[in-house]
Design a protein around this motif. Structure first.
Motif, PDB file in Angstrom:
ATOM      1  N   GLN A 288      43.513  73.736  21.661  1.00 15.99           N
ATOM      2  CA  GLN A 288      43.354  73.267  20.287  1.00 15.99           C
ATOM      3  C   GLN A 288      42.047  72.498  20.117  1.00 15.99           C
ATOM      4  N   ASN A 289      41.746  71.608  21.064  1.00 15.72           N
ATOM      5  CA  ASN A 289      40.504  70.849  20.987  1.00 15.72           C
ATOM      6  C   ASN A 289      39.290  71.746  21.193  1.00 15.72           C
ATOM      7  N   ARG A 290      39.428  72.747  22.035  1.00 15.16           N
ATOM      8  CA  ARG A 290      38.317  73.682  22.243  1.00 15.16           C
ATOM      9  C   ARG A 290      38.007  74.453  20.961  1.00 15.16           C
ATOM     10  N   GLN A 291      39.062  74.882  20.274  1.00 14.42           N
ATOM     11  CA  GLN A 291      38.867  75.586  18.996  1.00 14.42           C
ATOM     12  C   GLN A 291      38.215  74.665  17.967  1.00 14.42           C
ATOM     13  N   GLN A 292      38.628  73.404  17.943  1.00 18.75           N
ATOM     14  CA  GLN A 292      38.039  72.465  16.993  1.00 18.75           C
ATOM     15  C   GLN A 292      36.556  72.261  17.274  1.00 18.75           C
ATOM     16  N   VAL A 293      36.189  72.126  18.547  1.00 21.69           N
ATOM     17  CA  VAL A 293      34.775  71.940  18.890  1.00 21.69           C
ATOM     18  C   VAL A 293      33.968  73.174  18.506  1.00 21.69           C
ATOM     19  N   ARG A 294      34.524  74.348  18.713  1.00 24.62           N
ATOM     20  CA  ARG A 294      33.817  75.578  18.334  1.00 24.62           C
ATOM     21  C   ARG A 294      33.640  75.671  16.817  1.00 24.62           C
ATOM     22  N   ARG A 295      34.651  75.254  16.065  1.00 28.82           N
ATOM     23  CA  ARG A 295      34.514  75.260  14.606  1.00 28.82           C
ATOM     24  C   ARG A 295      33.467  74.247  14.151  1.00 28.82           C
ATOM     25  N   ALA A 296      33.424  73.093  14.829  1.00 35.13           N
ATOM     26  CA  ALA A 296      32.391  72.108  14.512  1.00 35.13           C
ATOM     27  C   ALA A 296      31.002  72.661  14.821  1.00 35.13           C
ATOM     28  N   GLU A 297      30.882  73.399  15.919  1.00 38.88           N
ATOM     29  CA  GLU A 297      29.604  74.040  16.255  1.00 38.88           C
ATOM     30  C   GLU A 297      29.201  75.040  15.173  1.00 38.88           C
ATOM     31  N   HIS A 298      30.169  75.807  14.690  1.00 38.28           N
ATOM     32  CA  HIS A 298      29.872  76.791  13.655  1.00 38.28           C
ATOM     33  C   HIS A 298      29.385  76.112  12.383  1.00 38.28           C
ATOM     34  N   LEU A 299      30.007  74.985  12.033  1.00 40.37           N
ATOM     35  CA  LEU A 299      29.563  74.249  10.851  1.00 40.37           C
ATOM     36  C   LEU A 299      28.137  73.736  11.031  1.00 40.37           C
ATOM     37  N   CYS A 300      27.808  73.286  12.227  1.00 42.91           N
ATOM     38  CA  CYS A 300      26.443  72.801  12.489  1.00 42.91           C
ATOM     39  C   CYS A 300      25.427  73.943  12.429  1.00 42.91           C
ATOM     40  N   GLN A 301      25.819  75.116  12.919  1.00 41.11           N
ATOM     41  CA  GLN A 301      24.923  76.271  12.845  1.00 41.11           C
ATOM     42  C   GLN A 301      24.758  76.753  11.410  1.00 41.11           C
ATOM     43  N   GLN A 302      25.827  76.631  10.635  1.00 38.14           N
ATOM     44  CA  GLN A 302      25.777  77.055   9.242  1.00 38.14           C
ATOM     45  C   GLN A 302      24.861  76.153   8.417  1.00 38.14           C
ATOM     46  N   LEU A 303      24.832  74.867   8.748  1.00 37.81           N
ATOM     47  CA  LEU A 303      23.995  73.913   8.022  1.00 37.81           C
ATOM     48  C   LEU A 303      23.358  72.956   9.032  1.00 37.81           C
ATOM     49  N   PRO A 304      22.231  73.338   9.645  1.00 39.68           N
ATOM     50  CA  PRO A 304      21.596  72.479  10.653  1.00 39.68           C
ATOM     51  C   PRO A 304      21.049  71.202  10.018  1.00 39.68           C
ATOM     52  N   GLU A 311      23.578  67.790  21.116  1.00 41.83           N
ATOM     53  CA  GLU A 311      23.805  67.376  22.498  1.00 41.83           C
ATOM     54  C   GLU A 311      25.247  66.952  22.722  1.00 41.83           C
ATOM     55  N   MET A 312      25.831  66.286  21.744  1.00 38.87           N
ATOM     56  CA  MET A 312      27.218  65.837  21.878  1.00 38.87           C
ATOM     57  C   MET A 312      28.165  67.024  21.966  1.00 38.87           C
ATOM     58  N   LEU A 313      27.939  68.041  21.142  1.00 40.06           N
ATOM     59  CA  LEU A 313      28.799  69.226  21.180  1.00 40.06           C
ATOM     60  C   LEU A 313      28.628  69.992  22.483  1.00 40.06           C
ATOM     61  N   ALA A 314      27.386  70.067  22.978  1.00 41.18           N
ATOM     62  CA  ALA A 314      27.154  70.750  24.257  1.00 41.18           C
ATOM     63  C   ALA A 314      27.882  70.023  25.384  1.00 41.18           C
ATOM     64  N   GLU A 315      27.861  68.698  25.351  1.00 38.36           N
ATOM     65  CA  GLU A 315      28.569  67.916  26.372  1.00 38.36           C
ATOM     66  C   GLU A 315      30.083  68.109  26.251  1.00 38.36           C
ATOM     67  N   LEU A 316      30.574  68.165  25.020  1.00 39.02           N
ATOM     68  CA  LEU A 316      32.011  68.399  24.825  1.00 39.02           C
ATOM     69  C   LEU A 316      32.426  69.759  25.368  1.00 39.02           C
ATOM     70  N   ASN A 317      31.627  70.790  25.104  1.00 37.39           N
ATOM     71  CA  ASN A 317      31.931  72.120  25.625  1.00 37.39           C
ATOM     72  C   ASN A 317      31.969  72.126  27.142  1.00 37.39           C
ATOM     73  N   SER A 318      31.010  71.454  27.754  1.00 36.17           N
ATOM     74  CA  SER A 318      30.968  71.392  29.216  1.00 36.17           C
ATOM     75  C   SER A 318      32.196  70.675  29.768  1.00 36.17           C
ATOM     76  N   THR A 319      32.583  69.583  29.124  1.00 36.35           N
ATOM     77  CA  THR A 319      33.762  68.829  29.574  1.00 36.35           C
ATOM     78  C   THR A 319      35.033  69.659  29.443  1.00 36.35           C
ATOM     79  N   ILE A 320      35.190  70.345  28.312  1.00 36.77           N
ATOM     80  CA  ILE A 320      36.385  71.172  28.113  1.00 36.77           C
ATOM     81  C   ILE A 320      36.435  72.298  29.142  1.00 36.77           C
ATOM     82  N   THR A 321      35.286  72.906  29.428  1.00 37.36           N
ATOM     83  CA  THR A 321      35.257  73.975  30.430  1.00 37.36           C
ATOM     84  C   THR A 321      35.681  73.456  31.792  1.00 37.36           C
TER      85      THR A 321
END
Length: 427
Positions: A288-304, A311-321
């Motif tokens: 569930q948290n992984r999906q939320q982080v991915r959706r947050a990434e998509h929102l950031c890509q949609q509107l940079p 960097e925070m999202l990249a660190e979160l992805n690494s931690t979840i992995t």
């Protein structure tokens, strides 16, 4: 452990006493949705007999109202509509009740927290009057379940925040498109007569300046929402990692130790159903948290928007992995060990089990399992063959594979051939 998480586990008369603490003077829903904020405030530091402490009490009342309003704003969707109205009503109700006497709010909450702590302490201490290993184990398992409830609540909270962020960003994009339309109208002014241009230009200029100022402020607000959401995910993952460590490095290791003792004549190691339920809860919350982080990434890509969020999202992805990798590798276990003494021309069985297989749908694409048998004479892998696996579906767990083996005598010539790599002896 938060007092409110423990208070929700009360039963019988203790639960009734806890419920009686709440009413119109302070609704239990406010205690539930603001539990972390309430327990983090310095209620006990206020001197009730000192009138000069009224300013601190007023600040706490204002903070409570603001937190309630913020929580109400984060409620989105069909399910959150009624809750949004209810929390807004409670904010107004508490404001009207304690606006002229904020010290009474402090007195009320101190009374509630004191009795909650007492009820929790009595419920925790009462079974441990005669301490035993079973009692300690029960308390430990209760703490694990309480942590899962806390994880469920914080994950739901970040889900609501993510929906709020998405709605805010969608409205921002609409307004940004409106600013582009105004810019296009400015470009078309050059085609008008001077009189028409002078009549329309001031109005367009004012709209453009107002909209650009709003977009600038809202961009900062969006960035703040993104950073707050990422920080909450960091807190959730830290709690997840701690919970996973307790389950994998403590509970699962103890089960493996009991399995070793059972192989040497000790009592049975016990079923795996409880451990599997915990591991599946871990997998569900992690996903569930992984999906939320991915959706947050998509929102950031949609509107940079420039800032630290990437960097925070990249660190979160690494931690979840890392967390999910540790979970999958550690929960692939040997449920049934082969006999310690292997006889030639005799079949034996071994069962492996993936405790998170149900959540990962392993039965849809069965993995390839290999096993290695090590002889007494050589501490190297002499026999290495793919096993023939057959899936058996238990009632409450994903289908674990087990393999049937039949050993035969290995000749010296076969051993020599295997060490030279010319042949692979079969088992």
């Amino acid at each position: 452990m938060a007092v409110w998480i423990q208070a929700q586990q009360l039963q019988g008369d203790a639960l009734r006493q806890m419920q009686a603490l709440y009413g119109q003077h302070f609704p239990i829903e406010v205690r539930h949705y603001l539990s972390q904020w309430i327990e983090s405030q310095p209620w006990d530091s206020i001197d009730m007999d000192n009138p000069q402490e009224g300013a601190k009490a007023t600040q706490l009342l204002e903070g409570l109202i603001q937190e309630l309003q913020k929580k109400a704003e984060h409620q989105v969707g069909e399910d959150g509509f009624l809750l949004k109205i209810k929390l807004g009503h409670y904010a107004t109700q508490l404001q009207n009740t304690y606006e002229r006497c904020p010290m009474e709010l402090v007195r009320c909450i101190r009374h509630i927290l004191y009795h909650e702590q007492r009820l929790v302490r009595e419920a925790t201490d009462s079974p441990s009057q005669v301490s035993s290993p079973a009692d300690a184990l029960s308390q430990k398992h209760l703490q694990i379940n309480q942590t899962f409830e806390e994880l469920r609540l914080v994950t739901q909270d970040t889900e609501n925040q993510l929906k709020k962020l998405q709605q805010t960003q969608e409205y921002f994009i609409i307004q940004y498109q409106e600013s582009l339309r105004l810019q296009a109208q400015f470009t078309q002014l050059s085609q008008l007569t001077p009189q028409e241009r002078m009549a329309r230009e001031p109005t367009l200029q004012q709209k453009k300046a107002s909209l650009e100022a709003w977009l600038h402020r809202e961009a900062q607000t969006l960035q703040q929402y993104r950073v707050e959401l990422a920080e909450k995910h960091q807190q959730t993952l830290a709690l997840l990692r701690k919970q996973q460590t307790i389950i994998l490095d403590d509970e699962l290791i103890q089960w493996k130790r009991r399995q070793q003792l059972a192989g040497n004549g000790g009592p049975p190691e016990g079923p795996l159903d409880g451990l599997q339920a915990w591991c599946e809860k871990l997998a569900e919350i992690i996903c569930q948290n992984r999906q939320q982080v991915r959706r947050a990434e998509h929102l950031c890509q949609q509107l940079p928007i420039p800032g630290p969020i990437e960097e925070m999202l990249a660190e979160l992805n690494s931690t979840i992995t890392d967390i999910i990798s540790a979970l999958v590798t550690s929960t692939f276990i040997i449920e049934k060990q082969p006999p310690q003494v292997l006889k030639t021309q005799t079949k034996f069985a071994a069962t492996v089990r993936l405790l998170v297989g149900g959540k990962l749908n392993v039965h849809m694409n069965p993995p390839q399992v290999k096993a290695t048998i090590i002889s007494e004479q050589q501490a190297k892998a002499l026999l290495k063959n793919e096993s023939t696996r057959k899936y058996v579906t238990p009632v409450s767990s994903p289908p674990p594979p087990y393999c049937m083996w039949q050993g035969r005598r290995v000749t010296l010539a076969e051993k020599a051939a295997s060490t030279k790599g010319r042949n692979k002896p079969s088992v």
